[in-house]
Every structure is written in structure tokens, then in C-alpha cells.
Design an enzyme around this catalytic site. Structure first.
Site, short mmCIF file in Angstrom:
data_model
loop_
_atom_site.label_atom_id
_atom_site.label_comp_id
_atom_site.label_asym_id
_atom_site.label_seq_id
_atom_site.Cartn_x
_atom_site.Cartn_y
_atom_site.Cartn_z
N ALA A 243 4.72 -4.68 10.31
CA ALA A 243 3.70 -4.37 9.30
C ALA A 243 4.38 -3.12 8.47
O ALA A 243 5.30 -2.52 8.85
CB ALA A 243 2.40 -3.83 9.70
N HIS A 244 3.60 -2.68 7.60
CA HIS A 244 4.19 -1.44 6.58
C HIS A 244 4.39 -0.20 7.45
O HIS A 244 3.93 0.28 8.26
CB HIS A 244 3.05 -1.10 5.41
CG HIS A 244 1.94 -0.76 5.88
ND1 HIS A 244 0.65 -1.59 6.19
CD2 HIS A 244 1.33 0.62 6.38
CE1 HIS A 244 -0.23 -0.91 6.86
NE2 HIS A 244 0.14 0.38 6.81
#
EC number: 2.3.1.191
Length: 329
Positions: A243-244
Site C-alpha cells: 500500500a501507499h
């Protein structure tokens, strides 16, 4: 078809030859499926008993395993059969898909893009504005590389992969089919009026080091503000989510269907087992291991092995499982 003598094979893996055979080796196979013209591997004692009934003419064996070759068969004893297998598999690797021309006429390449010497771009691929491909990059058909992305020398991108704008990719990387690099992170907040959700824009990018391999259908989302980072030598299996704003150190391993929530940090050499999930903003320090199927809620110290859901020290979790079994009885 490639054909090797025992001498040819031993020149590659540099082991100790025991026994003789008149058969040539044309391939590699599992010990129970091999025929007389194939080699197999025995890296664990539990497979040694299968050698007697195997039809293989050659077995590459860990040198600590006591085994006799048998009639018209050969053992090559090595320190590490798995590493020897990797060397031989490379020698038997089939020819990669053929490019008739380096740049296929059905590829779409922006006039501002820079393509290095020896790089190849397959049919249906799109190379966007100000993209830079290094030397000897291979882009298979139907790959999308969007604006201002940079890709280093000798990197291979397989079909279906999409690399979003502003990504930075190192050299000698391999991205398998349908990898997604640089998509928006998953970020939403409830609206002030309580009606619906507000999307949080992600304006960062993805930075990937050298010699990184990413398996099919895996996703690496771009950062909210800065970069999602994968360090040199990381190996990512199929169906993995990163994820980010995650940061992975050097030579991390993530097995299939595992996932990192936003802003997770992995130190160097961290191993994440299959289907494990890591909570956001957790740090897993260098050399730690997360067992398959585990759920990590808190930071993990360097060198520690954790297991379970929620994940705790592996020895403690194993004690809990033993106690549960006793209760069931």
C-alpha cells in the site's frame, strides 16, 4: 533440445561425482516424475527414499545425505542442492519470446520518450511522454508506461503490466504479467455532512531499486505525499498488495497473497509468509520473519519470528496451540 553430459553438468555446479551412466541429460524433473534422460534434486533427507524407485539417471544431492547411485545412475554431491538447482535451471531455460524488430510498429511511443540502446518494445505497448528506458530493457506486448517514468538497464516488463506516471524503476528488475505500479492508494474519509466518502488524493510516486522481482497480479500503490519504496533485491510473489507510503529495505521477501497496509516499514531481509497481513504504520525490523497467515498488529523486533492472529512470538504461539489441543481432548 539441449543435451548435457554428466561432465557438462558438473562443470556448472562444481560438485563431487559418484557413479556412472551412459545416458545424456536433456531436462530436469521432480524425483517421482523424471525419466532416464532427466536429472532431479534431493535437498532433504525425506526425499532420499524416493531415489531407489526413481527413473532419473542423475540426482544432485546435498553432500550430508547418505545415498548410493545404483546401476547406470549418478549422484553429484554438492553443499546446497537448491542453489545447484538454480544454476542448472538457468542453463535449461527455454528461449524467451521472439522479437522480430526491436520496436514493433504497433507500439505507441511518444516522441519525447528516450529509448536506450538494445531496448525492445512489443506490439500494443504504450510509452508515454518523457519516459526514459535504459539500455537493453525488454517491454513485452501490451504494457503501459505512463509519463515521466524512468526504467533502468536490463529490466524486463511482461505483458499486461501498467506503470503509472512518475515511477522510478531500477536496473535488472523483472515485473511479471499484470503488475500494477503506482496506482492511487486506498484512502477515504467521511464527508462533513455524513453523506458519502471523500477520496484522499495521492500525489506521490513509487521508487523501486535494482534487481527487484514482482510476481503476477501484484500491486504497489504510490505514496500519498512522497514515495512508496522497494529496496534493492526485494522479491515479491504473485497477488501481493503493497500500500501507499510503505518502505521496504533490501532483499525483503513477500510470499503470495500477503499484504502491507499503508505506511508499513520493513527493514532489510524481512520475510513475510503467504497470506500474512500487516497493519498500517507498523515497523518490522531487519531479519524478522512473519509466519504464513499471521496478522501483525504491532512492531516486530529485529530477528524475531512471529506467528498467529494476532501475531506473537512464534514459540509462545506454538505453546498456545499445544494447550488448545490438550483442552480439546
Amino acid at each position: 533440445m539441449k543435451t548435457f553430459s554428466i561432465e557438462d553438468i558438473n562443470a556448472i555446479i562444481n560438485g563431487s561425482v559418484v557413479g556412472q551412466t551412459t545416458n545424456k541429460i536433456t531436462g530436469l524433473e521432480q524425483i517421482t516424475k523424471a525419466n532416464k534422460n532427466q536429472a532431479t534434486f534431493i535437498g532433504n533427507r525425506k526425499f532420499a527414499t524416493l531415489w531407489k524407485n526413481s527413473k532419473a539417471s542423475l540426482a544432485i544431492v546435498n553432500d550430508k545425505i547418505a545415498l548410493e547411485p545404483g546401476e547406470n545412475r549418478v549422484l553429484i554431491k554438492v553443499k546446497n542442492a537448491d542453489l545447484a538447482m538454480a544454476k542448472l535451471l538457468e542453463s535449461f531455460t527455454p528461449v524467451t519470446p521472439y522479437f522480430e524488430t526491436e520496436i514493433h510498429p504497433a507500439a505507441t511511443i511518444d516522441k519525447s520518450a528516450k529509448i536506450g540502446n538494445g531496448s525492445r518494445v512489443g506490439a500494443g505497448s504504450f510509452i508515454g511522454r518523457n519516459v526514459i528506458l535504459g539500455n537493453n530493457v525488454t517491454i513485452y506486448p501490451n504494457v503501459t508506461i505512463l509519463d515521466e517514468t524512468t526504467i533502468g538497464d536490463h529490466t524486463t516488463i511482461w505483458s499486461g503490466t501498467i506503470i503509472r506516471e512518475r515511477s522510478v524503476i531500477g536496473s535488472h528488475c523483472i515485473f511479471h504479467s499484470n503488475v500494477s505500479i503506482g496506482a492511487d492508494g486506498f484512502g477515504y474519509r467521511p464527508n462533513d455532512d455524513g453523506r458519502g466518502l471523500v477520496k484522499i488524493p495521492h500525489i506521490g510516486n513509487v521508487v523501486i531499486g535494482n534487481a527487484v522481482e514482482i510476481g503476477a497480479n501484484s500491486c504497489v500503490d504510490r505514496g500519498k505525499f512522497s514515495s512508496t519504496i522497494l529496496g534493492d533485491g526485494c522479491k515479491i510473489d504473485n497477488l501481493v498488495q503493497i500500500a501507499h507510503n510503505c518502505v521496504l529495505g533490501r532483499s525483503c521477501i513477500m510470499a503470495g497473497s500477503s499484504g502491507l497496509a499503508g505506511s508499513v516499514t520493513l527493514g532489510d531481509g524481512v520475510v513475510i509468509g503467504g497470506s500474512a497481513s500487516i497493519k498500517d504504520h507498523v515497523t518490522i525490523h531487519s531479519g524478522a520473519t512473519v509466519g504464513a497467515g499471521s496478522g501483525v498488529m504491532n512492531d516486530v523486533p529485529a530477528g524475531k519470528t512471529v506467528l498467529g492472529y494476532p501475531a506473537v512470538d512464534s514459540r509462545e504461539m506454538l505453546k498456545q496451540w499445544v494447550a488448545l489441543r490438550k483442552l480439546a481432548r
